[in-house]
Design an enzyme around this catalytic site. Structure first.
Site, PDB file in Angstrom:
ATOM      1  N   CYS A  40      19.743 -15.029   9.743  1.00  0.00           N
ATOM      2  CA  CYS A  40      21.067 -14.500   9.430  1.00  0.00           C
ATOM      3  C   CYS A  40      21.072 -13.590   8.210  1.00  0.00           C
ATOM      4  CB  CYS A  40      22.055 -15.633   9.200  1.00  0.00           C
ATOM      5  SG  CYS A  40      23.633 -15.025   8.607  1.00  0.00           S
ATOM      6  N   CYS A  65      23.632 -12.168   6.903  1.00  0.00           N
ATOM      7  CA  CYS A  65      24.816 -12.368   6.077  1.00  0.00           C
ATOM      8  C   CYS A  65      24.543 -13.310   4.913  1.00  0.00           C
ATOM      9  CB  CYS A  65      25.953 -12.946   6.908  1.00  0.00           C
ATOM     10  SG  CYS A  65      26.368 -11.948   8.346  1.00  0.00           S
TER      11      CYS A  65
END
Lengths: 91, 144
Positions: free
Chosen positions: B48, B50
């Protein structure tokens, strides 16, 4: 400054948020997208005010410390029911 | 479904290149966790962008400080599935998230950084959180 990984999505995409509603429910999940009509959450827990003897605020306090156990893989909350969307990591 | 190993390899290398032991199997994790002596940092790595994009540089910065764990281990969530499940079994009362990090002292989890405390922050903030925890739980460095 972190790179913008998904520029087509809302800035909260990928962020764990607390979505409070005008009703008794409050949701914690990873924001997938958010617009004028809905908030789309992934890996979502829901708490109803007073469940397990905990108010919404007490539930959020605990969630901020440890995270949440997901009850739903994906959930769509109508924007008309949403009172606030806050980042869990900032609470 | 796991990502292509070619895509994940640089993300693994960001940690293995700074001294992390890659725990690819449940047995690797068991061996790492059953060594209860001293201090350790276990990072649950993740694709991920993010959050993991801040996590790995944050870990690297934190390890440049004077107080650091004796041992460093990492599992890759979503890639090394059995290893990740095995790692999570050692802190089963904490909801699973990745990336996340566990600080261990004498085999006990003394501090945990869940995903939501990484994803909204810069690498510098993640490093500051970890550095503070290293000092608090792993003690002051020996005088020079």
């Amino acid at each position: 400054m972190s790179p913008d990984w998904h520029p087509e999505r809302h800035e909260l995409h990928g962020i764990t948020v607390v979505v409070d509603t005008s009703g008794p429910e409050i949701f914690v999940g990873r924001c997938d997208d958010l617009d004028d009509h809905q908030v789309i959450l992934l890996d979502v827990d829901v708490h109803e005010d007073g469940d397990d003897g905990r108010s919404k605020e007490e539930y959020v306090e605990r969630a901020a410390r440890f995270g949440v156990w997901k009850k739903f893989d994906r959930l769509v909350v109508p924007r008309s029911r949403v009172v606030s969307v806050r980042r869990l990591g900032e609470l | 479904m796991p990502y292509s190993e070619m895509m994940v390899a640089p993300m693994r290398a960001e940690l293995s290149s700074i001294g992390f032991e890659e725990l690819r199997t449940a047995e690797d994790v068991e061996r790492f966790m059953e060594n209860r002596e001293g201090t350790a940092l276990l990072v649950l790595n993740s694709v991920c962008g993010c959050a993991a994009g801040q996590a790995r540089p944050g870990v690297r910065q934190a390890l440049e400080g004077p107080v650091k764990p004796d041992r460093l281990g990492t599992v890759f969530a979503g890639q090394d599935v059995e290893a990740t499940a095995q790692a999570r079994s050692y802190f089963a009362d904490i909801p699973p998230s990745s990336p996340s990090m566990a600080l261990l002292k004498d085999g006990e989890v003394v501090y945990f950084v869940p995903r939501h405390r990484i994803e909204s922050r810069s690498a510098e903030d993640v490093a500051a959180d970890l550095t503070g925890a290293f000092q608090r739980y792993f003690g002051a460095p020996a005088p020079a």
